[in-house]
Structure formats: C-alpha cells, structure tokens
Design a protein around this motif. Structure first.
Motif, PDB file in Angstrom:
ATOM      1  N   VAL A 196      15.036 -11.506 -15.023  1.00 47.20           N
ATOM      2  CA  VAL A 196      13.747 -11.198 -14.398  1.00 47.20           C
ATOM      3  C   VAL A 196      12.627 -11.829 -15.218  1.00 47.20           C
ATOM      4  CG1 VAL A 196      12.132  -9.366 -13.730  1.00 47.20           C
ATOM      5  CG2 VAL A 196      14.591  -8.987 -13.508  1.00 47.20           C
ATOM      6  N   VAL A 197      11.651 -12.411 -14.509  1.00 49.78           N
ATOM      7  CA  VAL A 197      10.399 -12.820 -15.134  1.00 49.78           C
ATOM      8  C   VAL A 197       9.291 -11.998 -14.497  1.00 49.78           C
ATOM      9  CG1 VAL A 197       8.795 -14.684 -15.647  1.00 49.78           C
ATOM     10  CG2 VAL A 197      11.234 -15.161 -15.490  1.00 49.78           C
ATOM     11  N   LEU A 198       8.569 -11.256 -15.333  1.00 43.39           N
ATOM     12  CA  LEU A 198       7.456 -10.439 -14.869  1.00 43.39           C
ATOM     13  C   LEU A 198       6.165 -11.173 -15.202  1.00 43.39           C
ATOM     14  CD1 LEU A 198       7.049  -6.602 -15.362  1.00 43.39           C
ATOM     15  CD2 LEU A 198       5.117  -8.150 -15.498  1.00 43.39           C
ATOM     16  N   PHE A 199       5.481 -11.660 -14.193  1.00 39.31           N
ATOM     17  CA  PHE A 199       4.229 -12.385 -14.384  1.00 39.31           C
ATOM     18  C   PHE A 199       3.093 -11.366 -14.508  1.00 39.31           C
ATOM     19  CE2 PHE A 199       7.067 -15.335 -12.296  1.00 39.31           C
ATOM     20  CZ  PHE A 199       6.826 -16.533 -12.936  1.00 39.31           C
ATOM     21  N   ILE A 206       5.460  -9.324 -10.207  1.00 41.22           N
ATOM     22  CA  ILE A 206       4.144  -9.428 -10.833  1.00 41.22           C
ATOM     23  C   ILE A 206       3.601  -8.042 -11.128  1.00 41.22           C
ATOM     24  CG2 ILE A 206       3.618 -11.633  -9.722  1.00 41.22           C
ATOM     25  CD1 ILE A 206       1.599 -10.152  -7.952  1.00 41.22           C
ATOM     26  N   SER A 207       2.831  -7.970 -12.199  1.00 41.05           N
ATOM     27  CA  SER A 207       2.083  -6.770 -12.562  1.00 41.05           C
ATOM     28  C   SER A 207       0.616  -7.106 -12.405  1.00 41.05           C
ATOM     29  CB  SER A 207       2.397  -6.362 -14.006  1.00 41.05           C
ATOM     30  OG  SER A 207       1.603  -5.277 -14.400  1.00 41.05           O
ATOM     31  N   TYR A 243       8.989  -7.971  -6.203  1.00 44.56           N
ATOM     32  CA  TYR A 243       8.297  -6.689  -6.391  1.00 44.56           C
ATOM     33  C   TYR A 243       6.880  -6.942  -6.868  1.00 44.56           C
ATOM     34  CZ  TYR A 243       7.224  -2.105  -8.492  1.00 44.56           C
ATOM     35  OH  TYR A 243       6.630  -0.917  -8.839  1.00 44.56           O
ATOM     36  N   VAL A 244       5.964  -6.094  -6.430  1.00 40.15           N
ATOM     37  CA  VAL A 244       4.581  -6.115  -6.906  1.00 40.15           C
ATOM     38  C   VAL A 244       4.258  -4.741  -7.486  1.00 40.15           C
ATOM     39  CG1 VAL A 244       2.154  -6.355  -6.265  1.00 40.15           C
ATOM     40  CG2 VAL A 244       3.864  -7.822  -5.191  1.00 40.15           C
ATOM     41  N   GLY A 245       3.951  -4.683  -8.766  1.00 39.97           N
ATOM     42  CA  GLY A 245       3.534  -3.440  -9.410  1.00 39.97           C
ATOM     43  C   GLY A 245       2.021  -3.414  -9.524  1.00 39.97           C
ATOM     44  N   ILE A 246       1.394  -2.412  -8.928  1.00 42.79           N
ATOM     45  CA  ILE A 246      -0.069  -2.326  -8.896  1.00 42.79           C
ATOM     46  C   ILE A 246      -0.524  -1.138  -9.738  1.00 42.79           C
ATOM     47  CG2 ILE A 246      -2.065  -1.896  -7.400  1.00 42.79           C
ATOM     48  CD1 ILE A 246      -0.723  -3.532  -5.251  1.00 42.79           C
ATOM     49  N   SER A 247      -1.427  -1.419 -10.654  1.00 44.57           N
ATOM     50  CA  SER A 247      -1.879  -0.391 -11.597  1.00 44.57           C
ATOM     51  C   SER A 247      -2.952   0.495 -10.984  1.00 44.57           C
ATOM     52  CB  SER A 247      -2.427  -1.056 -12.863  1.00 44.57           C
ATOM     53  OG  SER A 247      -1.418  -1.799 -13.522  1.00 44.57           O
ATOM     54  N   LEU A 248      -2.699   1.788 -10.982  1.00 46.33           N
ATOM     55  CA  LEU A 248      -3.685   2.805 -10.631  1.00 46.33           C
ATOM     56  C   LEU A 248      -3.587   3.910 -11.678  1.00 46.33           C
ATOM     57  CD1 LEU A 248      -3.443   3.408  -6.749  1.00 46.33           C
ATOM     58  CD2 LEU A 248      -5.279   2.277  -7.990  1.00 46.33           C
ATOM     59  N   ASP A 249      -4.701   4.365 -12.172  1.00 47.15           N
ATOM     60  CA  ASP A 249      -4.685   5.418 -13.191  1.00 47.15           C
ATOM     61  C   ASP A 249      -5.357   6.683 -12.710  1.00 47.15           C
ATOM     62  OD1 ASP A 249      -3.254   4.242 -15.429  1.00 47.15           O
ATOM     63  OD2 ASP A 249      -4.863   2.775 -15.434  1.00 47.15           O
ATOM     64  N   GLY A 250      -5.256   6.923 -11.409  1.00 45.35           N
ATOM     65  CA  GLY A 250      -5.838   8.114 -10.822  1.00 45.35           C
ATOM     66  C   GLY A 250      -6.458   7.778  -9.482  1.00 45.35           C
ATOM     67  N   MET A 251      -7.106   8.763  -8.900  1.00 44.99           N
ATOM     68  CA  MET A 251      -7.828   8.516  -7.668  1.00 44.99           C
ATOM     69  C   MET A 251      -9.144   7.773  -7.971  1.00 44.99           C
ATOM     70  SD  MET A 251      -5.798   9.521  -5.306  1.00 44.99           S
ATOM     71  CE  MET A 251      -4.523   8.875  -6.408  1.00 44.99           C
ATOM     72  N   GLU A 252      -9.977   7.612  -6.973  1.00 47.36           N
ATOM     73  CA  GLU A 252     -11.079   6.654  -7.041  1.00 47.36           C
ATOM     74  C   GLU A 252     -11.964   6.817  -8.274  1.00 47.36           C
ATOM     75  OE1 GLU A 252     -14.464   4.714  -4.107  1.00 47.36           O
ATOM     76  OE2 GLU A 252     -13.417   6.547  -3.513  1.00 47.36           O
ATOM     77  N   GLU A 253     -12.486   8.003  -8.508  1.00 47.05           N
ATOM     78  CA  GLU A 253     -13.432   8.185  -9.605  1.00 47.05           C
ATOM     79  C   GLU A 253     -12.792   7.913 -10.957  1.00 47.05           C
ATOM     80  OE1 GLU A 253     -16.265  11.676 -11.596  1.00 47.05           O
ATOM     81  OE2 GLU A 253     -15.246  12.049  -9.691  1.00 47.05           O
ATOM     82  N   CYS A 280       0.560  -5.568   0.919  1.00 45.43           N
ATOM     83  CA  CYS A 280       1.951  -5.804   0.510  1.00 45.43           C
ATOM     84  C   CYS A 280       2.922  -5.088   1.441  1.00 45.43           C
ATOM     85  CB  CYS A 280       2.165  -5.344  -0.931  1.00 45.43           C
ATOM     86  SG  CYS A 280       1.390  -6.390  -2.176  1.00 45.43           S
ATOM     87  N   ARG A 281       2.607  -3.858   1.773  1.00 45.26           N
ATOM     88  CA  ARG A 281       3.470  -3.104   2.683  1.00 45.26           C
ATOM     89  C   ARG A 281       3.567  -3.812   4.035  1.00 45.26           C
ATOM     90  NH1 ARG A 281       6.933  -0.208   1.961  1.00 45.26           N
ATOM     91  NH2 ARG A 281       6.497   1.546   3.337  1.00 45.26           N
ATOM     92  N   ALA A 282       2.436  -4.305   4.537  1.00 47.82           N
ATOM     93  CA  ALA A 282       2.424  -4.982   5.838  1.00 47.82           C
ATOM     94  C   ALA A 282       3.214  -6.288   5.796  1.00 47.82           C
ATOM     95  CB  ALA A 282       0.982  -5.256   6.259  1.00 47.82           C
ATOM     96  N   ALA A 283       3.220  -6.954   4.636  1.00 44.05           N
ATOM     97  CA  ALA A 283       3.942  -8.219   4.499  1.00 44.05           C
ATOM     98  C   ALA A 283       5.426  -8.025   4.213  1.00 44.05           C
ATOM     99  CB  ALA A 283       3.306  -9.054   3.386  1.00 44.05           C
ATOM    100  N   GLY A 284       5.832  -6.781   3.984  1.00 41.88           N
ATOM    101  CA  GLY A 284       7.239  -6.507   3.732  1.00 41.88           C
ATOM    102  C   GLY A 284       7.677  -6.721   2.306  1.00 41.88           C
ATOM    103  N   ILE A 285       6.731  -6.632   1.368  1.00 39.69           N
ATOM    104  CA  ILE A 285       7.057  -6.772  -0.053  1.00 39.69           C
ATOM    105  C   ILE A 285       7.193  -5.388  -0.675  1.00 39.69           C
ATOM    106  CG2 ILE A 285       6.326  -7.698  -2.288  1.00 39.69           C
ATOM    107  CD1 ILE A 285       4.556  -9.644  -0.807  1.00 39.69           C
ATOM    108  N   LYS A 286       8.221  -5.194  -1.476  1.00 37.10           N
ATOM    109  CA  LYS A 286       8.350  -3.927  -2.187  1.00 37.10           C
ATOM    110  C   LYS A 286       7.189  -3.795  -3.170  1.00 37.10           C
ATOM    111  CE  LYS A 286      11.387  -1.094  -5.083  1.00 37.10           C
ATOM    112  NZ  LYS A 286      12.668  -1.013  -5.829  1.00 37.10           N
ATOM    113  N   VAL A 287       6.513  -2.660  -3.120  1.00 36.52           N
ATOM    114  CA  VAL A 287       5.345  -2.443  -3.966  1.00 36.52           C
ATOM    115  C   VAL A 287       5.469  -1.082  -4.630  1.00 36.52           C
ATOM    116  CG1 VAL A 287       3.973  -1.447  -2.085  1.00 36.52           C
ATOM    117  CG2 VAL A 287       2.794  -2.517  -4.016  1.00 36.52           C
ATOM    118  N   GLY A 288       4.934  -0.962  -5.825  1.00 35.58           N
ATOM    119  CA  GLY A 288       4.955   0.306  -6.533  1.00 35.58           C
ATOM    120  C   GLY A 288       3.704   0.480  -7.362  1.00 35.58           C
ATOM    121  N   LEU A 289       3.510   1.684  -7.846  1.00 37.97           N
ATOM    122  CA  LEU A 289       2.352   2.015  -8.673  1.00 37.97           C
ATOM    123  C   LEU A 289       2.730   2.032 -10.143  1.00 37.97           C
ATOM    124  CD1 LEU A 289       0.779   4.966  -6.631  1.00 37.97           C
ATOM    125  CD2 LEU A 289       0.416   2.498  -6.363  1.00 37.97           C
TER     126      LEU A 289
END
Length: 399
Positions: free
Chosen positions: A89-92, A119-120, A141-151, A173-182
């Motif tokens: 695996v290469v994680l960009f 990608i991260s 896979y696409v890993g998307i960083s979230l550290d809480g809700m909006e505020e 990502c979901r609409a394009a059919g790519i596995k995505v996570g937080l």
C-alpha cells in the motif's frame, strides 16, 4: 492499528488471515494488519502544502510552496522501487495531497504497478469531478479527517467552513463509488464529539472510521497537555467499543479502528475476558498476528523532500534520502543502529514495558510519544493506560 469491529464484534476470524498464508501481497486490505512478513505500508507525504491550518498537524503544513519536493519523475522512480520491494500500500498524504497537481498520475501509476493506492485528505477539495477521477484511476480508499462536528472541527482546522466542504467531499466519494472513511484524532478538546461521529457514520452511510490517539509530533506537540488522562482514554475506548457493538447489533455494521495506541489491543481482550466472551481466545490469536507497533518495520514514511522516516511522526530522524538510495535499500540497511533496533524493538524497551505481559502483542507502543514526553526513546509510552495489575509486570524496571 486495532480493529475494534474485527476483534470485539467478530467480523474477522484468525482463519481468514491464515487462508491467505499471511503474505502481504496476497491479503485483502482488511486483513493486511495480520500479515507475517510485514512488508511496509508507505506513507508518502507528497507535499507540505495545505489549504487548512490544523492545530495538530504533524507536518507543520502551510498554504505556501515549499522547495525541494520530489519531482514527478523522481516520484515514479520511487513507486517502481516500492512495487519491486513488495510494499502492498502507498498512502498519499501531505500537507493536503490534492494540492499537488500530479497526484492522479502518481496514484494511478502505483495502481498500475500492483499496489493499493489510498489518500489521506482533509476532503475540502474533493468535488464530484475529482471524486470521479479518483475512482477512474483505481484508488482503493479515501480517508477524510474530521475532528468533530462543525464548530469543533473548524476550530481544529483553523478555517471556517472546513466541515461543510469535507462533508461535500465525503458525499462526492460515496456518489462516485469510492470507499471513504473518517479519521478522528482523540484529545481532551474533542472527545465529547465521538458520539456525534458515530451518528454521522450512520446518517451518511460511511463504512469506516479510524480513531487516532494523539501523537506528540509537529504542531501536535503543543497539544500534549490536552491529551486524555488514562481514565479518559479508557472511557473513550469503551465508548467506541459500545457504539461499534450497537451498530453491529442493529445490522448497520461499520469498520471501526483505533490507531497509534497498541494498549487498545490488550484492553479489548481483557474486556472480552471479563464479559466471558467465547471470542477471547480468537482475539488473542489475532493480536499476536498483528504484533503491535510497526514503526520502522511494517510502516514507513517518505517525506516530500525524499527523506525516509520510521513513520510519518518521526520527522526529526532520517535514515536517508531516496534521491541517493532507493527506499528498499534504506529500509533493509541494518548498519544503521536505530533501524536495526526498530526491527526488533521489544528487546530495547525499558521500564514497565520491558516486563509487560503484552509486549509481544504491543511491541512497546509508540516510541515517538515516549521520546517526546520523556526524552528517552525507549522509555514507557506515557499514553499506555493499562494498570500494573493489567500488565502483570514480571521483571524489575530498568529505568
């Protein structure tokens, strides 16, 4: 990396990994942590540039051009070497990898060489068109960083509106059919957001989440005093286990992992023992396969300027540069004393780690965190929250 859903909820059994011979090149991605050969997953920070200002960024990223980034040609050469070496695996990552114009070319080339490309990202630059491109090149896979809700998230990210843009990226990502996570980094300032993150998983039908324990590196070093207490960590891990179990029980199973604190493995096992779970023996076997912290062995890092590190947090020490020697040669050169030690770090840890009953399945936890907190690379990791009774200390402390 501790798979809470795999271990506690039984979505993976020891036989699943054994069926593939536990070879990195053969294992599907959800079983890769149980490989026997530990061919390194490589985090490649392809740029230091970022459009956000995250308070816990290990790379000290900023929204400006940085000199000396590897060129596209140099990057393709790196990928040739990684593929020949057997890196699965290469994680960009970055900075923000989508700020590098040749990301699609590099990630697509990695896929063409037989590696998994992930990608991260902070997610804010993922439009529907970008998501379709990522899908077209075969990104895993696409890993998307979230550290809480909006505020809370926008305060961590340093840019108002970051949460909304990240959510749009997730939906694209979901609409394009790519596995995505937080990706969520736990600390005292946002631990209260964990329930809302689980609610978001369910509401947006997001299949995966990784909860990262805080590592004291980069700008994250300034958050050391905001790390959870041991009691707070135990409460957070229990909450993650409980919410994972709840989703699984309601037929809405998600892949849930914790990262960067290998005390989580024994903690899950001990909880299963207390609960009289028949899964405890299988979980212990899986933890032995996992082998705990793998910095300098099963995970490595290449920086934007070609420097090679034991992991993405260990930026103060370089083993060499891929411009002078291929990653594969640097990674296997045991004439470097630290590289040799990291390949078998259990022999060098001190204090309560040295006599811990769980050393074989934890490997002494995170050395970077121990060094940042104590100045001693081999000291116990201060984030280990297991009690003396739980570790069943067997030898006299060496410190």
């Amino acid at each position: 990396m501790i798979g809470i859903s795999k271990l506690y909820c039984g979505t993976v059994e020891p036989s699943d990994a054994l069926r593939y011979g536990r070879r990195s090149g053969c294992l599907p991605s959800h079983l890769l942590q149980f490989s026997a050969d530990k061919k390194p997953v490589v985090v490649w920070n392809i740029t230091r540039r970022c459009n956000l200002k995250c308070m816990h960024c290990y790379a000290h990223a900023r929204n400006q051009a940085f000199p000396d980034e590897l060129s596209t040609r140099e990057g393709l050469k790196v990928l040739d070497d990684l593929a020949d070496f057997g890196s699965p695996v290469v994680l960009f990552s970055g900075g923000e990898p989508l700020m590098r114009p040749d990301l699609m070319e590099l990630a697509g080339y990695a896929v063409s060489k037989g590696m998994r490309a992930v990608i991260s990202t902070n997610g804010t630059l993922i439009t529907p068109a970008i998501a379709r491109q990522l899908k077209a090149i075969g990104l895993s896979y696409v890993g998307i960083s979230l550290d809480g809700m909006e505020e809370v998230n926008d305060r961590f990210r340093g840019v108002k509106g970051a949460f909304g843009k990240a959510l749009e990226g997730i939906q694209a990502c979901r609409a394009a059919g790519i596995k995505v996570g937080l990706r969520f980094t736990i600390n005292r300032l946002n631990a209260g957001e964990i329930p809302a993150i689980f609610d978001l998983l369910e509401a947006q039908d997001i299949p995966r989440v990784c909860f990262y324990h805080l590592v004291y590196a980069g700008r994250g070093s300034k958050l050391m005093q905001e790390d959870l207490t041991h009691e707070g960590t135990r409460a957070a891990v229990d909450l993650i286990i409980n919410r994972t179990h709840d989703l699984n029980g309601r037929g809405k199973a998600k892949e849930v992992l914790t990262v960067d604190n290998h005390a989580d493995g024994p903690y899950v096992y001990l909880r299963l023992l207390r609960e009289g779970s028949p899964r405890a023996a299988d979980v212990l076997q899986l933890l032995k396969m996992n082998e705990g912290n793998s910095s300098g062995r099963g995970i490595g890092c290449i920086s934007w300027d070609g420097e090679v590190h034991a992991d993405q947090f260990w930026r103060h020490y370089s083993f060499g540069n891929v411009r002078q020697r291929p990653f594969s040669r640097i990674w296997t050169d045991l004439s470097n004393p630290l590289m040799k030690q990291l390949k078998d770090k259990k022999r060098y840890v001190k204090g309560r780690c040295a006599g811990c009953s769980w050393l074989d399945i934890c490997a002494g936890n995170f050395r970077v965190r121990a060094e940042a907190a104590t100045g001693n690379l081999w000291a116990p990791d201060p984030a280990c929250y297991l009690t003396d009774e739980e570790i069943c200390r067997q030898t006299t402390e060496k410190l």
